[in-house]
Write a protein that holds these residues in place. Sequence first.
Motif, PDB file in Angstrom:
ATOM      1  N   ARG A 156       0.882  -1.172   0.000  1.00  0.00           N
ATOM      2  CA  ARG A 156       0.000   0.000   0.000  1.00  0.00           C
ATOM      3  C   ARG A 156       0.916   1.217   0.000  1.00  0.00           C
ATOM      4  O   ARG A 156       1.677   1.440   0.942  1.00  0.00           O
ATOM      5  N   LEU A 158       1.423   5.334  -0.476  1.00  0.00           N
ATOM      6  CA  LEU A 158       0.794   6.657  -0.441  1.00  0.00           C
ATOM      7  C   LEU A 158       1.787   7.682  -0.982  1.00  0.00           C
ATOM      8  O   LEU A 158       2.941   7.726  -0.557  1.00  0.00           O
ATOM      9  N   ILE A 206      -6.954   9.330   5.060  1.00  0.00           N
ATOM     10  CA  ILE A 206      -5.705   8.567   5.203  1.00  0.00           C
ATOM     11  C   ILE A 206      -5.656   7.919   6.580  1.00  0.00           C
ATOM     12  O   ILE A 206      -5.679   8.610   7.597  1.00  0.00           O
ATOM     13  N   ARG A 210      -0.697   2.853   8.606  1.00  0.00           N
ATOM     14  CA  ARG A 210      -1.200   1.734   7.814  1.00  0.00           C
ATOM     15  C   ARG A 210      -0.423   1.512   6.518  1.00  0.00           C
ATOM     16  O   ARG A 210      -0.515   0.458   5.911  1.00  0.00           O
ATOM     17  N   TRP A 211       0.342   2.513   6.044  1.00  0.00           N
ATOM     18  CA  TRP A 211       0.899   2.449   4.691  1.00  0.00           C
ATOM     19  C   TRP A 211       2.309   1.878   4.701  1.00  0.00           C
ATOM     20  O   TRP A 211       3.138   2.279   5.499  1.00  0.00           O
ATOM     21  N   ASP A 212       2.562   0.958   3.777  1.00  0.00           N
ATOM     22  CA  ASP A 212       3.869   0.290   3.730  1.00  0.00           C
ATOM     23  C   ASP A 212       4.971   1.238   3.267  1.00  0.00           C
ATOM     24  O   ASP A 212       6.080   1.223   3.779  1.00  0.00           O
ATOM     25  N   VAL A 214       5.499   5.395   2.027  1.00  0.00           N
ATOM     26  CA  VAL A 214       4.937   6.725   1.803  1.00  0.00           C
ATOM     27  C   VAL A 214       5.990   7.577   1.110  1.00  0.00           C
ATOM     28  O   VAL A 214       7.135   7.662   1.570  1.00  0.00           O
ATOM     29  N   ALA A 230       1.065   8.619   8.385  1.00  0.00           N
ATOM     30  CA  ALA A 230       0.495   7.531   7.589  1.00  0.00           C
ATOM     31  C   ALA A 230       1.347   6.252   7.621  1.00  0.00           C
ATOM     32  O   ALA A 230       0.809   5.153   7.509  1.00  0.00           O
TER      33      ALA A 230
END
Length: 315
Positions: A156, A158, A206, A210-212, A214, A230
């Motif tokens: 994931r 962002l 957002i 959670r984001w792998d 960014v 994030a």
Amino acid sequence: MQALWLENNLISLRDVSKPNKPNEALIKIRKAGICSTDLELVKGYYPYTGILGHEFVGEVMDAPDKTWIGARVVGEINAVCGACEACLNGRPTHCENRTVLGIVNRDGVFAEYTTLPLANLHRVPDSVPDEMAVFTEPLAAALEIQQQIQIKPTDRVLLVGAGRLGQLIAQTLALTGCDLRVVARHPHQQSLLTARGIRLITEGDIQSRRWDVVVEATGSPDGFNLARKAIRPRGTMVLKSTYKGEMNVDFSSIVVDEITLLGSRCGPFEPALRLLEKREVDPGVLIAGQYKLNDSLKAFEKASQTGILKILLEA
Ligand SMILES: [Zn+2]
Ligand SMILES: [Zn+2]
């Protein structure tokens, strides 16, 4: 020849002598692009005096190796010594003695002619028009992210910021098949992304931690803080813009969350040219105007307006 000269935070058109470096290629500029770094240099982000500009496509007029004459080329911006520790260990963009086109101790491309070592040049495939080739340098910078880290299809990702560089980062990340979302503030930036099937996300939507991966491409404290919020523990934050002045960062939380911070700058030209040749990216949609070199003051005015993406110059 005519050139756009920067001195003491002021740009002006000047008549300067045509460059003459027998050990380098003499290049006639066909098109050049104004990037955020140019605007920052004018504001004084780094003390530089000389001809501005580093994104270009041009034609070789003369060279130590005559087989280059007439070639349509783009050029890597770091001119390196080939002898320092960084150079000898395969890190030429970090050469300790480097000069950088239009940025550090080397006259740039907002002029009729420039020079670069032949080692910096790449031939542009015939099928790639000038309007696309001029984006090779920033496109290479976007690709540097994938040169540095593996983006998995399950990641994931962002992207914070969808300006000049952000758009190219979005287009190249989309090719990886990852689950990509982009924070874009301006309606025009948003529509360019959605037209390519790239999905947007609002700041409010957002999810924290959670984001792998960014990617921060705003160069603003707000953008950094959003990216920091994030990223998941053990995730990677890619910093793609320089920051004005000093940043206030809570480093203890970065230690506790085991975040990887990755600075990212210049990237590989050949893959960028391949993507342009195969039409896998379309930087042309970023063009917001083209100006003659002798109108370059107007061009800079336009380029500094909010939401304006790429302004091109031609001699
Ligand atoms: Zn640039
Ligand atoms: Zn070196």
